[in-house]
Design a protein around this motif. Structure first.
Motif, short mmCIF file in Angstrom:
data_model
loop_
_atom_site.label_atom_id
_atom_site.label_comp_id
_atom_site.label_asym_id
_atom_site.label_seq_id
_atom_site.Cartn_x
_atom_site.Cartn_y
_atom_site.Cartn_z
N LEU A 50 0.82 -1.23 0.00
CA LEU A 50 0.00 0.00 0.00
C LEU A 50 0.84 1.26 0.00
O LEU A 50 0.47 2.25 -0.62
CB LEU A 50 -0.94 0.03 1.21
CG LEU A 50 -2.07 -0.97 1.23
CD1 LEU A 50 -2.90 -0.79 2.50
CD2 LEU A 50 -2.96 -0.83 0.01
N TRP A 51 1.96 1.22 0.71
CA TRP A 51 2.79 2.42 0.84
C TRP A 51 4.13 2.25 0.14
O TRP A 51 5.11 2.93 0.48
CB TRP A 51 2.95 2.79 2.30
CG TRP A 51 1.68 3.36 2.87
CD1 TRP A 51 1.21 4.63 2.71
CD2 TRP A 51 0.70 2.68 3.65
NE1 TRP A 51 0.01 4.78 3.34
CE2 TRP A 51 -0.34 3.59 3.93
CE3 TRP A 51 0.57 1.38 4.13
CZ2 TRP A 51 -1.46 3.26 4.68
CZ3 TRP A 51 -0.53 1.05 4.87
CH2 TRP A 51 -1.54 1.98 5.14
N ARG A 52 4.18 1.36 -0.83
CA ARG A 52 5.36 1.15 -1.69
C ARG A 52 6.67 1.04 -0.91
O ARG A 52 7.65 1.73 -1.21
CB ARG A 52 5.44 2.24 -2.74
CG ARG A 52 4.23 2.22 -3.64
CD ARG A 52 4.30 3.25 -4.68
NE ARG A 52 3.11 3.13 -5.53
CZ ARG A 52 2.68 4.07 -6.30
NH1 ARG A 52 3.33 5.21 -6.38
NH2 ARG A 52 1.60 3.88 -7.04
N GLY A 53 6.66 0.17 0.10
CA GLY A 53 7.87 -0.10 0.85
C GLY A 53 8.23 0.91 1.91
O GLY A 53 9.22 0.75 2.60
N ALA A 54 7.41 1.96 2.07
CA ALA A 54 7.70 2.99 3.09
C ALA A 54 6.43 3.30 3.89
O ALA A 54 5.92 4.41 3.84
CB ALA A 54 8.23 4.25 2.42
N PRO A 55 5.91 2.29 4.63
CA PRO A 55 4.68 2.55 5.38
C PRO A 55 4.90 3.57 6.50
O PRO A 55 5.97 3.60 7.10
CB PRO A 55 4.31 1.18 5.96
CG PRO A 55 5.50 0.32 5.82
CD PRO A 55 6.39 0.94 4.79
N PRO A 56 3.89 4.40 6.76
CA PRO A 56 4.00 5.38 7.85
C PRO A 56 3.96 4.66 9.20
O PRO A 56 3.65 3.46 9.28
CB PRO A 56 2.77 6.27 7.66
CG PRO A 56 1.79 5.40 6.95
CD PRO A 56 2.60 4.49 6.08
N ASN A 57 4.26 5.38 10.26
CA ASN A 57 4.29 4.81 11.61
C ASN A 57 2.96 4.15 11.99
O ASN A 57 2.95 3.15 12.68
CB ASN A 57 4.63 5.87 12.65
CG ASN A 57 6.06 6.36 12.51
OD1 ASN A 57 6.90 5.66 11.97
ND2 ASN A 57 6.32 7.56 12.98
N ARG A 58 1.87 4.72 11.58
CA ARG A 58 0.56 4.21 11.97
C ARG A 58 -0.10 3.39 10.85
O ARG A 58 -1.32 3.32 10.75
CB ARG A 58 -0.33 5.36 12.41
CG ARG A 58 0.26 6.09 13.65
CD ARG A 58 -0.59 7.20 14.20
NE ARG A 58 -1.96 6.89 14.45
CZ ARG A 58 -2.45 6.33 15.56
NH1 ARG A 58 -1.63 6.02 16.53
NH2 ARG A 58 -3.74 6.12 15.70
N ALA A 59 0.70 2.74 10.04
CA ALA A 59 0.18 1.97 8.91
C ALA A 59 -0.77 0.87 9.37
O ALA A 59 -1.80 0.65 8.75
CB ALA A 59 1.33 1.37 8.11
#
Length: 97
Positions: A50-59
């Motif tokens: 979903l976040w292309r290998g860089a998910p946010p902290n609250r993913a």
């Protein structure tokens, strides 16, 4: 009967009534689960996609929200606090049955 369409635009209907599948990332979760063909997709793999290998902290919080909304859409008649039968939680992630 729930019917999910994957050819053309992703869509679904329940007993002939259209099912709202939500925002693009929410629809992407459904597409990932469809592509897994009933097997469990780990939460970290969904987040990476979903976040292309860089998910946010609250993913994981966002992912849980997407799954919750999809469950309500895919099983509108399911009573609150009863186990889901279509989009299920199965460690370490989720599966579409």
């Amino acid at each position: 009967m729930l019917r999910i369409r994957v050819l053309g635009s992703l869509g679904a209907d329940d007993e002939g009534r259209p099912v709202g599948l939500g925002a693009p990332r929410q629809r992407a979760v459904l597409a990932l689960l469809i592509a897994a063909r009933g097997t469990v997709v780990p939460v970290d793999r969904i987040a990476d996609a979903l976040w292309r290998g860089a998910p946010p902290n609250r993913a994981t919080v966002s992912l849980h929200t997407y799954v919750s909304h999809l469950r309500r859409s895919l099983e509108p008649g399911r009573p609150p606090r009863t186990p889901a039968t279509v989009l299920v939680t199965s460690p370490p992630g989720y599966a579409l049955r």
